[in-house]
Design a protein around this motif. Structure first.
Motif, PDB file in Angstrom:
ATOM      1  N   TYR A 197      99.569  -4.318  67.697  1.00 64.19           N
ATOM      2  CA  TYR A 197      99.406  -5.694  68.165  1.00 64.19           C
ATOM      3  C   TYR A 197      98.631  -6.530  67.145  1.00 64.19           C
ATOM      4  N   LEU A 198      98.969  -7.802  67.069  1.00 63.51           N
ATOM      5  CA  LEU A 198      98.174  -8.815  66.386  1.00 63.51           C
ATOM      6  C   LEU A 198      97.956  -9.928  67.402  1.00 63.51           C
ATOM      7  N   VAL A 199      96.705 -10.344  67.582  1.00 63.98           N
ATOM      8  CA  VAL A 199      96.391 -11.295  68.652  1.00 63.98           C
ATOM      9  C   VAL A 199      95.474 -12.396  68.138  1.00 63.98           C
ATOM     10  N   PRO A 200      95.824 -13.680  68.352  1.00 58.16           N
ATOM     11  CA  PRO A 200      94.906 -14.760  68.000  1.00 58.16           C
ATOM     12  C   PRO A 200      93.921 -14.996  69.148  1.00 58.16           C
ATOM     13  N   VAL A 201      92.630 -14.951  68.838  1.00 58.96           N
ATOM     14  CA  VAL A 201      91.603 -15.099  69.877  1.00 58.96           C
ATOM     15  C   VAL A 201      90.568 -16.128  69.432  1.00 58.96           C
ATOM     16  N   PRO A 202      90.278 -17.140  70.248  1.00 60.67           N
ATOM     17  CA  PRO A 202      89.230 -18.094  69.886  1.00 60.67           C
ATOM     18  C   PRO A 202      87.903 -17.377  69.614  1.00 60.67           C
ATOM     19  N   LEU A 203      87.207 -17.822  68.583  1.00 58.02           N
ATOM     20  CA  LEU A 203      85.935 -17.202  68.232  1.00 58.02           C
ATOM     21  C   LEU A 203      84.975 -17.179  69.415  1.00 58.02           C
ATOM     22  N   ALA A 204      85.010 -18.228  70.210  1.00 55.24           N
ATOM     23  CA  ALA A 204      84.103 -18.330  71.351  1.00 55.24           C
ATOM     24  C   ALA A 204      84.439 -17.339  72.459  1.00 55.24           C
ATOM     25  N   ASN A 205      85.624 -16.745  72.400  1.00 56.18           N
ATOM     26  CA  ASN A 205      86.067 -15.836  73.466  1.00 56.18           C
ATOM     27  C   ASN A 205      85.931 -14.358  73.096  1.00 56.18           C
ATOM     28  N   LYS A 206      85.164 -14.069  72.068  1.00 56.70           N
ATOM     29  CA  LYS A 206      85.065 -12.682  71.605  1.00 56.70           C
ATOM     30  C   LYS A 206      84.586 -11.740  72.706  1.00 56.70           C
ATOM     31  N   ASP A 207      83.518 -12.107  73.408  1.00 51.94           N
ATOM     32  CA  ASP A 207      82.984 -11.243  74.462  1.00 51.94           C
ATOM     33  C   ASP A 207      83.969 -11.101  75.615  1.00 51.94           C
ATOM     34  N   ALA A 208      84.631 -12.197  75.970  1.00 52.95           N
ATOM     35  CA  ALA A 208      85.609 -12.140  77.057  1.00 52.95           C
ATOM     36  C   ALA A 208      86.790 -11.271  76.675  1.00 52.95           C
ATOM     37  N   TYR A 209      87.220 -11.368  75.424  1.00 52.34           N
ATOM     38  CA  TYR A 209      88.329 -10.533  74.972  1.00 52.34           C
ATOM     39  C   TYR A 209      87.922  -9.070  74.958  1.00 52.34           C
ATOM     40  N   ARG A 210      86.719  -8.782  74.486  1.00 53.88           N
ATOM     41  CA  ARG A 210      86.261  -7.388  74.455  1.00 53.88           C
ATOM     42  C   ARG A 210      86.224  -6.800  75.870  1.00 53.88           C
ATOM     43  N   ALA A 211      85.738  -7.567  76.828  1.00 56.45           N
ATOM     44  CA  ALA A 211      85.669  -7.082  78.208  1.00 56.45           C
ATOM     45  C   ALA A 211      87.068  -6.780  78.741  1.00 56.45           C
ATOM     46  N   LEU A 212      88.016  -7.671  78.456  1.00 59.55           N
ATOM     47  CA  LEU A 212      89.401  -7.461  78.899  1.00 59.55           C
ATOM     48  C   LEU A 212      89.996  -6.233  78.216  1.00 59.55           C
TER      49      LEU A 212
END
Length: 239
Positions: A129-144
């Motif tokens: 996978y390659l995924v674009p993630v807003p810098l501000a959403n790093k913690d939310a992405y990690r939790a998911l």
């Protein structure tokens, strides 16, 4: 903490064995430079996307197959030292002269793992996978990603790795940011799910999709799924 170099490239289908031979010959050098694992996977189930996909990421032609590959290091310092050796060692220059693919369209960069789940083992198939993630959403992405990693392992996956790439380099022809149409405020995640076999992956995916833990909970996704790039790959080298 470990560190990952991620690669995506296009190889003519007729050059499959030549590529395997080329990659296998490079293993001793990368091990000498400090790499602990080198994985090359051959595109098997790589769908066309509406917005982005792996083939567009490396401008693959009809006669080419997309490869999703990675190299693991014990830490970033070891990887950075290895990069200096790669750039200066004459043996690498000799190997580069005989590459069985178009290196100008290969995309590569370093990534810091934010999720590493599972002990791994003999790998028979991988999802990339390659995924674009807003810098501000790093913690939310990690939790998911941590939640999803548990579900994948419960249904047969042996290892799940999610790696964060911030400040990735621009490429002349292609690069990771172009691959997912990343915006200036976004990072690119390079991730992979390892399975013991393609059959285990097929069975596992059905269970993953049906698992209630993967159902939407009403909260916003921390990334744009329309620009996520994904595919299934068969290992051709795991050293």
């Amino acid at each position: 903490m470990s560190y990952i170099d991620g690669f995506v490239l296009a190889v003519p289908a007729t050059n499959r064995q030549a590529y395997i031979d080329h990659a296998t010959a490079s293993v001793p050098l990368f091990k000498e430079f400090g790499a602990t694992r080198m994985v090359e996977t051959w595109g098997d189930d790589v769908p066309d996307g509406k917005v982005t996909d792996f083939r567009r990421a490396v401008k693959a032609t009809d006669d080419e197959v997309v490869l999703f590959s990675w190299m693991e290091y014990p830490d970033k310092a070891t990887r950075d030292a290895a990069m200096e050796k790669i750039m200066s060692d004459p043996r690498m220059a000799e190997m580069g002269a005989g590459m069985p693919f178009d290196g100008t369209r290969m995309i590569f960069a370093g990534f810091a793992p934010i999720v590493e789940a599972g002990a791994g083992g003999a790998m028979g198939y991988a999802d990339g996978y390659l995924v674009p993630v807003p810098l501000a959403n790093k913690d939310a992405y990690r939790a998911l990603a941590e939640k999803a990693a548990t579900v994948f392992q419960d249904h047969g996956a042996t290892r799940v790795v999610e790696c964060w790439g911030e400040g990735l380099p621009d490429g002349k022809t292609t690069d990771f940011k172009q691959a997912v149409q990343a915006q200036p405020h976004e990072a690119v995640v390079f991730s992979y799910v390892e399975w013991p076999s393609k059959e285990a992956r097929q069975q596992g995916w059905g269970k993953v999709m049906a698992d209630e833990r993967m159902q939407p909970d009403g909260s916003d996704m921390p990334f744009d799924g329309k620009r996520m790039v994904y595919g299934g790959f068969t290992p051709i080298l795991d050293a």
